[in-house]
Design an enzyme around this catalytic site. Structure first.
Site, short mmCIF file in Angstrom:
data_model
loop_
_atom_site.label_atom_id
_atom_site.label_comp_id
_atom_site.label_asym_id
_atom_site.label_seq_id
_atom_site.Cartn_x
_atom_site.Cartn_y
_atom_site.Cartn_z
N TYR A 47 4.79 55.79 18.53
CA TYR A 47 6.12 55.11 18.80
C TYR A 47 6.61 55.25 20.10
O TYR A 47 7.52 54.61 20.43
CB TYR A 47 7.11 56.41 17.76
CG TYR A 47 6.82 56.03 16.39
CD1 TYR A 47 6.99 55.28 15.54
CD2 TYR A 47 6.03 57.36 15.73
CE1 TYR A 47 6.70 55.07 14.14
CE2 TYR A 47 5.84 57.25 14.52
CZ TYR A 47 6.10 56.17 13.63
OH TYR A 47 5.87 56.00 12.41
N ARG A 58 8.92 60.16 3.58
CA ARG A 58 7.88 58.98 2.97
C ARG A 58 8.33 58.91 1.47
O ARG A 58 9.16 59.50 1.04
CB ARG A 58 6.61 59.45 2.74
CG ARG A 58 5.77 59.83 4.24
CD ARG A 58 4.16 60.60 3.83
NE ARG A 58 3.71 60.77 5.32
CZ ARG A 58 3.68 62.01 5.76
NH1 ARG A 58 4.36 63.04 5.33
NH2 ARG A 58 2.93 62.04 6.89
N HIS A 107 8.61 51.85 4.54
CA HIS A 107 8.01 52.80 5.42
C HIS A 107 8.63 52.32 6.90
O HIS A 107 8.74 53.04 7.84
CB HIS A 107 6.65 52.43 5.64
CG HIS A 107 5.74 54.00 5.81
ND1 HIS A 107 6.00 55.02 4.99
CD2 HIS A 107 5.09 54.40 7.10
CE1 HIS A 107 5.30 56.04 5.59
NE2 HIS A 107 4.79 55.34 6.94
N LYS A 153 2.13 65.20 2.40
CA LYS A 153 0.83 64.70 2.35
C LYS A 153 0.03 65.91 3.14
O LYS A 153 0.60 66.62 4.18
CB LYS A 153 0.96 63.57 3.49
CG LYS A 153 -0.20 62.77 3.76
CD LYS A 153 0.00 61.40 4.40
CE LYS A 153 -1.44 60.78 4.64
NZ LYS A 153 -1.25 59.58 5.56
N HIS A 169 3.38 64.94 10.85
CA HIS A 169 2.25 64.52 11.47
C HIS A 169 1.49 65.78 11.89
O HIS A 169 2.02 66.50 12.79
CB HIS A 169 2.58 63.57 12.66
CG HIS A 169 3.09 62.19 12.50
ND1 HIS A 169 3.75 61.68 13.40
CD2 HIS A 169 3.14 61.61 11.28
CE1 HIS A 169 4.26 60.45 12.65
NE2 HIS A 169 3.69 60.38 11.57
N ARG A 176 11.14 54.94 7.78
CA ARG A 176 10.49 56.08 8.38
C ARG A 176 10.29 55.85 10.03
O ARG A 176 10.55 56.69 11.01
CB ARG A 176 9.37 56.31 7.74
CG ARG A 176 8.52 57.59 8.26
CD ARG A 176 7.34 58.17 7.04
NE ARG A 176 6.29 58.77 7.71
CZ ARG A 176 6.50 60.28 7.96
NH1 ARG A 176 7.41 60.90 7.51
NH2 ARG A 176 5.34 60.65 8.51
#
Length: 699
Positions: A666, A541, A631, A566, A657, A634
């Protein structure tokens, strides 16, 4: 051989079956006992117990049958039980996380050293000796707990050796007792051994195998993985015969609550983390929260504003009594009632008290200046703040303060006040800034009226104005409103007026291999080329790249250590071996001091806007005309990994994640099932071509 004494006891007004055994750390007997359904621990009787049942002998004999080196002793006679316990010595079962109290037969020449290996602590209990007390105090390595009458030291070998020698030289005997065994550094035990020890059924064993396989993908230490597997095995044993995957939240919470009675601190947190890992990470369920403690209260009170800043804020305030009110509340932080009690002739007495308490002279001069201005212009009779010679009440003065802030549009007061409240929370800096910005804009729209004066209908009307904004923007507003109105001002927001937006489903935009190849090809600046290559090759990120340091790159293992990403989680990502030479060239030319990518000032982070500009200029030069953002790099990383056939669980771990549902977005991009479906217009087009060929005139 372990000995388990079973006795029928009276506890809490009911008949129970007590289990007495020698506690010597986390053993198979202890693990199996903790997994007993409806078991509890008695602090007074120092034993585990289960509800009484007529067939408890047969039940326990069958339950403990898997432990071959266990001797069960069923005894209804109290004296027999006491005799068995005396044969075991003082190794009675302690309550978890309990510090064993001195034995009744302690002599004045014996010092007891209790070692908590799991908690890495050392407890020293000694006779009432001033000399020995001063010796331990002078070590300056521990602290004395007066209520418990013992010292606490770090459980280090050098501390134990030094204290042992010190006590012996002082003429005392030392007796050492282990409260819990030290942590063992070992890998996860094979599932087969767990099956032997806890007699798990086939279904529970299958779940344990899946759990062990999933946990090995995570970046956890071997000891943490062992602890997770241990606690999850106990959880399986406590629900033997039940459908573990279909347990309700209420049933899981009931188990966690029962564990909280016998486990404390890290052990309880580890047990909860092991259970949450199974339901949230293995089964991909929603997050579960177990509120076993009272949530921390939000600190509500006037914020302290320095005098220089407050005087600047008060520049548009024309009335001296309004400026004085702001000064007393936000700099001296006086209560409303204390301000109401200030008399019209309080100057000398007030300044004398403040001077004695160490107040700065410049603060007293500011007060004196405002006081004199009030006396000259308003001539108060009885109180410094009054209306028609009648003093204010606390609530009235508070409303006057709100009116002053609104009249002079002092948004900085609200910004400082609510910023102070947010600093007391554990929200991330980005969330704090978002909440504060959204709420200040909301207050400014309503002319800085105090939130308690704003009705639900007005909140609804404000949200309607933002209906065209993105769903995430509206959702952030709802979160900010709920925090400030409900948690800070205790004002309930009606779901009828504050409605969360319906979130759409959007596929992530990404670069194809050809597009990114062109982007790198046209980027000549080594810093910009390395920046874009690192984004794409690692899937990091923006903030993760900004915070990256040179030492976080492991060239030997070709990986990047990402700190506090995150959700305040650490993780590893990939560092391509083909970037080694580019990294060396970049470091030789740019020579960053602290961060891998720095701005114009050495040691400062590269700004996000500069990173975005690099990508936009490169994409424009590569002939890409659609809107691009960082982004997308990514998204490209995850999409291309899945296109190359990598397991989605590895992609989930690399992307950081928490839920695999995020990663599955995805898979819809790389799913080529629809590529074989042809539009019906293709058939019509072919027929049109054939018709044109038939109507063509012959040569």
């Amino acid at each position: 051989m372990s000995v388990l004494n079973v006795k029928v006891i009276e506890h809490r007004g009911a008949k129970q079956v007590g289990l007495f055994y020698a506690y010597s750390g986390h053993t198979d007997l202890d693990s199996l006992t903790r997994a007993l359904p409806k078991r509890s621990y008695s602090s007074s009787k120092k034993c585990w117990y289960i509800p009484y049942r007529e067939d408890f002998k047969d039940y326990l004999t069958t339950y403990y049958a898997s432990l071959e080196d266990l001797s069960l002793v069923f005894d209804h006679n109290q004296e027999s039980v006491d005799r068995q316990k005396s044969e075991l010595g003082d190794s009675r079962t302690p309550e978890p996380a309990e510090v064993i109290k001195p034995k009744k037969d302690d002599t004045r020449n014996t010092v007891f050293m209790r070692i908590d290996g799991a908690g890495n602590r050392l407890f020293v209990e000694h006779p009432n000796s001033v000399h020995l007390f001063n010796l331990l105090k002078n070590t300056k390595k521990g602290f004395w707990i007066k209520a418990k009458k013992y010292w606490v030291f770090k459980g280090q070998n050098e501390n134990y050796t030094a204290l042992h020698q010190l006590i012996r030289h002082a003429g005392y005997e030392v007796e050492t007792v282990y409260i819990s065994s030290p942590k063992r550094q070992q890998t996860i035990p094979p599932p087969v051994e767990k099956k032997q020890h806890l007699s798990l059924g086939p279904k529970e064993q299958s779940l344990l195998n899946t759990y062990s396989d999933t946990i090995t993908l995570k970046r956890l230490s071997p000891n943490t993985r062992r602890v997770y597997v241990d606690f999850f095995t106990i959880f399986l044993g406590a629900h033997r015969g039940q459908d573990i995957e279909r347990l309700t939240y209420k049933e899981i919470y009931s188990y966690v609550k029962s564990e909280s009675k016998v486990l404390e601190g890290n052990q309880l947190n580890q047990s909860i983390a092991a259970i949450k890992f199974f339901y949230e990470r293995v089964l991909d369920r929603d997050k579960m929260f177990f509120r076993l403690q009272t949530p921390a209260k939000i600190r509500i009170g006037p914020v302290f504003i320095p005098l220089d800043r407050l005087s600047k804020i008060c520049e548009p305030v024309s009335l001296a009594n309004d400026r004085l009110l702001l000064f007393l509340v936000f700099h001296l932080r006086m209560s409303y009632q204390d301000i109401c009690d200030l008399t019209s002739d309080c100057k000398d007495h007030f300044m004398q008290l403040r001077r004695e308490s160490g107040q700065k002279e410049e603060v007293l001069e500011y007060f004196a200046h405002l006081y004199d201005e009030i006396q000259a212009n308003h001539h108060p009779k009885n109180y410094l703040f009054e209306v028609n010679e009648v003093g204010y009440k606390g609530k009235e003065l508070q409303q006057k303060l709100f009116a002053v802030i609104q009249r002079y549009k002092l948004s900085d007061i609200y910004r400082a006040q609510y910023g102070y409240i947010l600093e007391g929370t554990d929200y991330s800096p980005k969330t704090k800034a978002m909440y504060l910005g959204a709420f200040i804009k909301f207050l400014e729209y309503h002319h800085l009226r105090h939130p308690t004066h704003i009705r639900n209908e007005e909140i609804r009307d404000y949200m309607v104005l933002h209906r065209e904004k993105s769903s995430s923007h509206q959702d952030n507003m709802v979160n900010a409103f709920k925090f400030f109105f409900e948690k800070v001002h205790k004002s309930e927001l009606s779901e009828q007026y504050v409605i969360r937006p319906r979130k759409g489903f959007f596929l992530p935009d990404y670069f194809t291999n050809e597009e990114f190849t062109k982007i790198i090809w046209v980027t000549e600046n080594i810093k910009h080329r390395f920046l874009l290559s690192l984004f794409y090759s690692s899937g990091m990120r923006r903030e993760e790249v900004r915070n990256l340091k040179i030492s976080d790159i492991d060239l030997k293992e070709n990986r990047i250590f990402i700190r506090s990403a995150k959700g305040k989680k650490d993780r590893y990502s990939l560092f391509s071996e083909h970037l080694h030479s580019m990294l060396a060239t970049y470091l030789a030319k740019e020579n960053p001091k602290l961060y891998l990518f720095e701005g114009a000032v050495p040691g400062t982070q590269y700004s996000v806007s500069s990173m975005a500009s690099v990508l936009k200029r490169a994409a424009k030069s590569a002939g890409i005309r659609r809107r691009v953002h960082l982004h997308m790099l990514r998204h490209s990383f995850a999409t291309h990994l899945l296109e190359d056939g990598w397991d989605i669980r590895y992609v989930q771990e690399l992307m950081g994640h928490r839920s695999i549902k995020t990663t599955t977005r995805y898979t819809q991009i790389v799913n080529d099932a629809l590529q074989n479906v042809k539009s019906p217009f293709d058939k019509i087009h072919q027929q049109l071509l054939n018709q044109n060929d038939n109507n063509h005139s012959p040569p």
